[in-house]
Scaffold this active site. Structure first.
Site, short mmCIF file in Angstrom:
data_model
loop_
_atom_site.label_atom_id
_atom_site.label_comp_id
_atom_site.label_asym_id
_atom_site.label_seq_id
_atom_site.Cartn_x
_atom_site.Cartn_y
_atom_site.Cartn_z
CG HIS A 283 -0.57 112.51 -73.28
ND1 HIS A 283 -1.49 113.01 -74.07
CD2 HIS A 283 -0.69 113.30 -72.74
CE1 HIS A 283 -2.57 113.70 -73.80
NE2 HIS A 283 -1.82 113.82 -72.62
CG ASP B 237 -2.00 114.29 -68.34
OD1 ASP B 237 -1.91 113.40 -69.78
OD2 ASP B 237 -1.45 115.37 -68.74
CB SER C 57 -9.19 115.53 -73.82
OG SER C 57 -9.72 116.11 -73.12
CE LYS D 260 -1.03 118.63 -71.45
NZ LYS D 260 -0.98 116.97 -71.07
NE ARG E 273 -2.78 121.14 -74.81
CZ ARG E 273 -3.46 120.78 -76.10
NH1 ARG E 273 -2.20 121.25 -76.98
NH2 ARG E 273 -3.74 119.76 -76.46
CE LYS F 251 -4.12 110.47 -71.22
NZ LYS F 251 -4.78 112.11 -70.54
CB THR F 252 -8.10 111.48 -65.52
OG1 THR F 252 -7.39 112.48 -65.96
CG2 THR F 252 -8.49 111.99 -63.62
#
Length: 535
Positions: free
Chosen positions: A224, A261, A242, A204, A63, A246-247
């Site tokens: 988030h 997410d 990131s 996003k 991004r 988390k995933t």
């Protein structure tokens, strides 16, 4: 020139009202197979040996936060937290860009996707995405909630996104900083994206909308975060930037996945915003992350990966294009995904941080004050070598673990979290998935198996009767023991050979927390401030 149109078109609303009247061909709501065919025809990507479509996003492999804008108007002028993250733009520039983009569509092939966002029906909203790239449309099919075929004929979209990567703005006349841009008008409910092919900008932009609408209009906490459910029905939520896990930590074979997410938390429970997952795949392996590895098949979209020479087998260790290699896939590609994507009230919340300084404990329990303070701080660290010029760990702070996507002031979200935490008696834990025994380069990365064991112990109550010791720099409560984890790694101080260096490093990191929080002090109440480092 008349427009040819193919696919399941909505009978309620077309796209002519957007000013798109001269496109060469409009493909409506094509299936994944059709979109893959178009992507290959248009040379947007290749099929890998797993069946996944591999594409490159071009110049942008992430991004561009500095080029994201919100229209400043009556709705937003006193609600959005304007500043270095949320950039204002005048409505006249939005109008100019919209006209330019609709003019740009003349003679082009366009792909239209109708979808929903928010798995909880109370907040469900309809979405239309219009793209010039077929694989962008496939990405949107993967990432958002997929209507039934019968629903597609009657969708009247509340929000519309135009994503034309080959269209570039003129910074001198269009009110933007660069040729690439993402501009959202929350009043007109339109998003304009141009100059960048990075698909995360689409995802996003939708998240940013919900981060405004849900807290502001519905008093729902937007997060988030990933979320899952264990065999006893306990819901766990995982916040993290990131690279913190988390995933990975939410996609466990013995858990039901709610989402990886983006979620909302209302008075009844937690619900997913999306219909898919967007996972990092750098150094992905079938052994460490079997659920994600298995989801990379036909219909999935890989981004910026490379194959082994002379083959279509993806080399996940190849980060020559970017460290931010990604895959998108429908959540149903995870065998244990729950449907619909929602669960009850969370019993445990985990703040994930990859502390490259090796200072924070692998697991610690937070008070309400500490939870709000660390939530606003949103800490992780960059390690040496990830970016040019970084030769030692660098602290990274992102408010609410997602500052670029949070239009309201961070204390709005933090106060909501604190209130929900206390009302629902939720345990909040800080989990360091980073380093122990020293900083990056000296210490070692905490084993994933240890992290999983600590999270399991927190969820199943194995830590309820354990004695906790207060760590001296942040005042964190650290368990003296944890099933499946060597006792000696629980207190970071004991893992460092150079105790003096540990003290200096811990003080350096705690000072960085304090320095970062200075901008929030005047907005934070006494309870939040009480969660600051103690040394």
């Amino acid at each position: 020139m008349g427009m040819e149109q193919t696919g399941v078109k909505s009978s309620v609303a077309g796209i002519e009202q957007m000013g798109i009247t001269q496109a060469r061909h409009i493909y409506w709501n094509l299936s994944p197979a059709e979109l893959v065919e178009h992507a290959i025809r248009k040379e947007e990507g290749i099929l890998t040996n797993s069946g996944a479509l591999a594409c490159d996003t071009g110049r942008f492999t992430g991004r561009s936060p500095e080029d994201k804008f919100f229209v400043k108007d009556e709705l937003t002028k006193d609600t959005i937290d304007w500043g270095p993250i949320n950039h204002p733009i005048e409505g006249k520039y939005f109008d100019r860009l919209l006209i330019k983009m609709t003019d740009f569509s003349e003679g082009k092939e366009l792909f239209v996707r109708d979808a929903y966002i928010c798995a909880e029906d109370t907040y469900k909203k309809s979405l239309r995405i219009i793209t010039t790239k077929a694989y962008h449309n496939l990405f949107c099919y993967n990432m958002f909630l997929r209507p039934q075929a019968s629903e597609l004929q009657n969708i009247d979209p509340e929000y519309t996104i135009l994503c034309f990567p080959d269209f570039e703005a003129n910074p001198e006349t269009d009110g933007v900083r660069s040729k690439n841009f993402s501009v959202t008008d929350l009043t007109r409910k339109i998003v304009l994206i141009g100059g960048t092919a990075y698909t995360g900008e689409i995802k996003k932009s939708v998240f940013s909308i919900l981060n405004f609408v849900l807290p502001h209009h519905h008093k729902v906490l937007s997060m988030h975060a990933s979320a899952n459910i264990d065999k006893d029905g306990k819901v766990a939520v995982f916040f993290g930037l990131s690279g913190t896990g988390k995933t990975t930590l939410s996609a466990e074979p013995d858990k039901l996945l709610i989402g990886d997410d983006e979620h909302g938390w209302d008075n009844n429970g937690v619900f997913n915003f999306e219909g898919g997952c967007y996972a990092k795949v750098v150094n992905l392996s079938a052994t460490a992350e079997p659920e994600i590895y298995g989801a990379i098949k036909f219909g999935s979209v890989l981004e910026n990966t490379r194959c082994y020479p002379g083959s279509r087998e993806v080399n996940y260790s190849d980060s020559s294009v970017t460290q931010n290699t990604r895959v998108s896939y429908p959540i149903e590609y995870i065998p244990n995904a729950v449907h619909p994507s929602k669960g009850g009230l969370p019993a445990n919340i985990f703040f994930l941080t990859a502390d490259a300084f090796g200072v924070l404990p692998p697991i610690s329990k937070l008070t309400a004050s500490q939870a709000m303070y660390h939530f606003i701080s949103g800490y992780t660290a960059k390690v040496a070598g990830t970016e040019e010029g970084i030769n030692e760990p660098v602290p990274v702070f992102s408010a609410c673990f997602g500052a670029p996507f949070m239009p309201l002031h961070p204390t709005v979200y933090a106060n909501m979290l604190g209130e929900k935490m206390k009302r629902n008696k939720v345990n909040i834990w800080l989990i360091n998935t980073g380093w122990t025994g020293g900083p990056y380069g000296t210490g070692s990365r905490i084993k994933l198996s240890y992290t999983r064991a600590m999270i399991t112990a927190a969820i199943n109550g194995a830590l309820d009767q354990v004695h906790f010791e207060k760590e001296p720099f942040f005042g964190l409560l650290v368990p003296e023991q944890c099933p499946g984890v060597p006792k000696e790694i629980l207190l970071p101080y004991t893992t460092w050979e150079d105790k003096e260096r540990y003290t200096v490093t811990a003080k350096k990191l705690s000072d960085a927390f304090v320095k970062n929080f200075e901008v929030f002090e005047s907005y934070a109440n006494e309870e939040i401030l009480a969660g600051a480092p103690v040394s």
